[in-house]
Design an enzyme around this catalytic site. Structure first.
Site, PDB file in Angstrom:
ATOM      1  CE  LYS A 120      36.263  31.787  39.767  1.00  0.00           C
ATOM      2  NZ  LYS A 120      37.719  31.692  39.765  1.00  0.00           N
ATOM      3  CG  ASP A 122      38.569  30.401  31.365  1.00  0.00           C
ATOM      4  OD1 ASP A 122      38.931  30.699  30.227  1.00  0.00           O
ATOM      5  OD2 ASP A 122      39.101  29.513  32.043  1.00  0.00           O
TER       6      ASP A 122
END
Length: 325
Positions: free
Chosen positions: A84, A133
């Site tokens: 990410k 999240d």
């Protein structure tokens, strides 16, 4: 601590997949070669950039009876422990360039200007925001700290305190939202419009398509590294990628297609059973909304709404969708 046993719960063959086909124009329109190349060139100039390892799992390959098995290990990526890092922070760099470009119409702002903090005082007054999240939010917060802007992170009520603390360690302010991930996406979008903040989301939806392309382009650095690290002459036959909203999976699919053309590997998208929005979309032939009742242990994949950009690549590009317990 022992890991829970995992089994394949559902599997769907995607009849809409284009097999042995060159990369279609519709996929290149979503995520083209030039955009991916710019992302790879830009991220490679960041301080601390190093390619991550591609491990050959020869023992496991022999155990399960396949010729070879490779695992792309993102645990060392920029110290964030996740792929990410490539998408969110890179998109922050683009957003800041665009914001300064609009503010300073008499100057031509480059991505390198953002990386070197040439306009640090102005950038400090810009706020980026996202819902997460955990891992995407950490990347956005890390990018905001790296480039010098303010950051707001929206997390739903089931995200662990540890993930909140990891984001706050980079100076971001966290806002908790009742409901699930998709509720936090909607709240972040609403508040950003009300406050003049800049959304940096890893999912795309009607009216919000451009920035997620940059997030996805950043992810392709991982895929290209992996393909370059394979032994000479080796073309993978199968690639398994986690699902989530579909942004990463779509980026990987596009990058594989750009590289291998009609020899593109058999792409399989894997999701946790409680949050299988891509699997259900593949079964229906169009994006489906999944109401998440039980949170998966794989919290970062707990997405009930499909990224529209990701789906435009996965519908013709992924040959199988599966869920695991």
């Amino acid at each position: 601590m022992s890991l829970p046993e995992v089994s394949i719960s559902q599997s769907h063959h995607n009849a809409a997949a284009l097999v042995a086909s060159a990369c279609p124009a519709s996929v290149s329109e979503v995520l083209g070669i030039a955009r991916c190349g710019l992302a790879r060139d830009t991220i490679s100039q960041w301080a601390g950039h190093q390619p991550t390892a591609l491990h050959s799992l020869t023992g496991l390959a022999g155990e399960i009876g396949v010729g070879s098995l490779y695992y792309k290990d993102e645990s060392t990526r920029f110290g964030l422990g996740s792929f990410k890092a490539l998408g969110g922070a890179y998109a922050v760099q683009h957003v800041l360039r665009q914001a300064l470009d609009a503010e300073m119409s008499d100057a031509e702002i480059s991505l390198d200007d953002i990386n070197t903090q040439r306009f640090a005082e102005r950038i400090n007054n810009i706020t980026v925001v996202t819902a997460t999240d955990g891992n995407h939010g950490r990347s956005v917060a890390w990018g905001a700290q790296r480039f010098g802007c303010q950051c707001m992170i929206y997390m739903h009520e089931n995200v662990s305190p540890g993930r909140q603390e990891a984001v706050e360690a980079f100076g971001a302010k966290v806002v908790r939202v009742a409901g699930n991930y998709d509720d936090s996406v909607r709240q972040a979008d609403h508040d950003a419009k009300a406050n003049g903040w800049h959304i940096v989301s890893d999912t795309s939806y009607p009216g919000y398509m451009e920035i997620p392309r940059d997030v996805m382009a950043g992810y392709t650095l991982m895929t290209t590294e992996a393909m370059d690290q394979l032994p000479e002459g080796v073309v993978p036959t199968h690639v398994f990628i986690q699902g989530g909203c579909g942004g990463l999976a779509g980026a990987v699919g596009a990058d594989l297609w750009h590289r291998y053309g009609n020899k593109m590997p058999h792409l399989t998208v894997v999701e946790p059973m409680p949050a299988a929005c891509l699997y259900e979309s593949a079964r229906a032939g169009e994006p489906q909304l999944v109401n998440i009742v039980d949170e998966s242990l794989m919290a970062g994949l707990s997405c009930g709404e499909v990224s529209l950009l990701g789906w435009q690549i996965l519908k013709p590009g992924a040959r199988h969708f599966m869920t695991i317990s």
